[in-house]
Design a protein around this motif. Structure first.
Motif, short mmCIF file in Angstrom:
data_model
loop_
_atom_site.label_atom_id
_atom_site.label_comp_id
_atom_site.label_asym_id
_atom_site.label_seq_id
_atom_site.Cartn_x
_atom_site.Cartn_y
_atom_site.Cartn_z
N LYS A 35 0.83 -1.20 0.00
CA LYS A 35 0.00 0.00 0.00
C LYS A 35 0.87 1.26 0.00
O LYS A 35 1.82 1.38 0.77
CB LYS A 35 -0.90 -0.01 1.24
N VAL A 36 0.51 2.20 -0.88
CA VAL A 36 1.13 3.53 -0.90
C VAL A 36 0.12 4.47 -0.23
O VAL A 36 -0.96 4.71 -0.75
CB VAL A 36 1.45 3.99 -2.34
N SER A 37 0.47 4.97 0.96
CA SER A 37 -0.49 5.77 1.73
C SER A 37 -0.48 7.25 1.36
O SER A 37 -1.44 7.96 1.60
CB SER A 37 -0.21 5.61 3.22
N LEU A 55 7.00 8.56 -2.83
CA LEU A 55 5.99 7.60 -2.38
C LEU A 55 6.19 7.34 -0.89
O LEU A 55 7.32 7.23 -0.42
CB LEU A 55 6.15 6.26 -3.11
N GLU A 56 5.10 7.22 -0.17
CA GLU A 56 5.15 6.79 1.22
C GLU A 56 4.52 5.40 1.26
O GLU A 56 3.31 5.26 1.18
CB GLU A 56 4.38 7.77 2.10
N VAL A 57 5.37 4.38 1.32
CA VAL A 57 4.87 3.00 1.30
C VAL A 57 4.72 2.49 2.73
O VAL A 57 5.43 2.93 3.63
CB VAL A 57 5.81 2.06 0.49
N PRO A 101 5.33 4.11 7.86
CA PRO A 101 5.59 4.64 6.52
C PRO A 101 7.09 4.65 6.22
O PRO A 101 7.91 4.88 7.09
CB PRO A 101 5.04 6.07 6.59
N GLN A 102 7.39 4.36 4.97
CA GLN A 102 8.77 4.40 4.49
C GLN A 102 8.77 5.22 3.21
O GLN A 102 8.01 4.94 2.29
CB GLN A 102 9.25 2.97 4.22
N THR A 103 9.61 6.23 3.13
CA THR A 103 9.65 7.13 1.97
C THR A 103 10.59 6.59 0.90
O THR A 103 11.72 6.23 1.19
CB THR A 103 10.08 8.54 2.40
N GLU A 104 10.08 6.54 -0.31
CA GLU A 104 10.86 6.12 -1.48
C GLU A 104 10.72 7.20 -2.56
O GLU A 104 9.64 7.74 -2.76
CB GLU A 104 10.35 4.79 -2.04
#
Length: 136
Positions: A35-37, A55-57, A101-104
């Motif tokens: 999911k990308v929030s 993207l914040e996955v 959340p993890q930023t890409e």
């Protein structure tokens, strides 16, 4: 003699324990969309300049983020955030801890010949994210 048997017994127990804990990760996990929030994409791109999409996955819990896949055509850029999750075990309900959340950042390099759409594919019943980018 008893000491030797004790050492032999402990060694055998350790060997059985080590072999018993080994499992094939590939057989217990499967690749899935993550999911990308949240995301940001510029609405305008300069013909000769790169653009960045953030993207914040969601990672953690039962899903672990692995990589971003970008598929590009002249009129559309499709982004997929891939991760791994445990393969379902029939009759067993998994309890998953909290996700975070993890930023890409995805950088798209020119050329941009004309305006295009960016689509982020979402897992399951979640609607895909979509944004138009105008090229100047």
């Amino acid at each position: 003699m008893n000491r030797d048997l004790l050492v032999l017994g402990i060694g055998a127990a350790m060997l059985i324990s080590i072999n018993g804990c080994h499992h094939d990760v590939a057989a217990t996990e499967e690749m899935t969309l993550v999911k990308v929030s949240n995301w940001s994409v510029p609405s305008v791109a300069q013909r000769g300049s790169p653009i960045q999409i953030t993207l914040e996955v969601q990672s953690g819990g039962c899903n672990r983020f692995e990589r971003v896949e970008v598929l590009r055509t002249e009129s559309q850029v499709t982004i997929r955030a891939w991760g791994t999750s445990p393969a379902p075990i029939p009759g067993v309900m998994a309890m998953c801890p909290r996700t975070f959340p993890q930023t890409e950042v995805v950088q798209l390099e020119p050329p941009f010949l004309r305006s295009f759409t960016v689509v982020v594919e979402e897992p399951g019943a979640w609607p895909n994210l979509s944004a138009a980018v105008t090229v100047q």
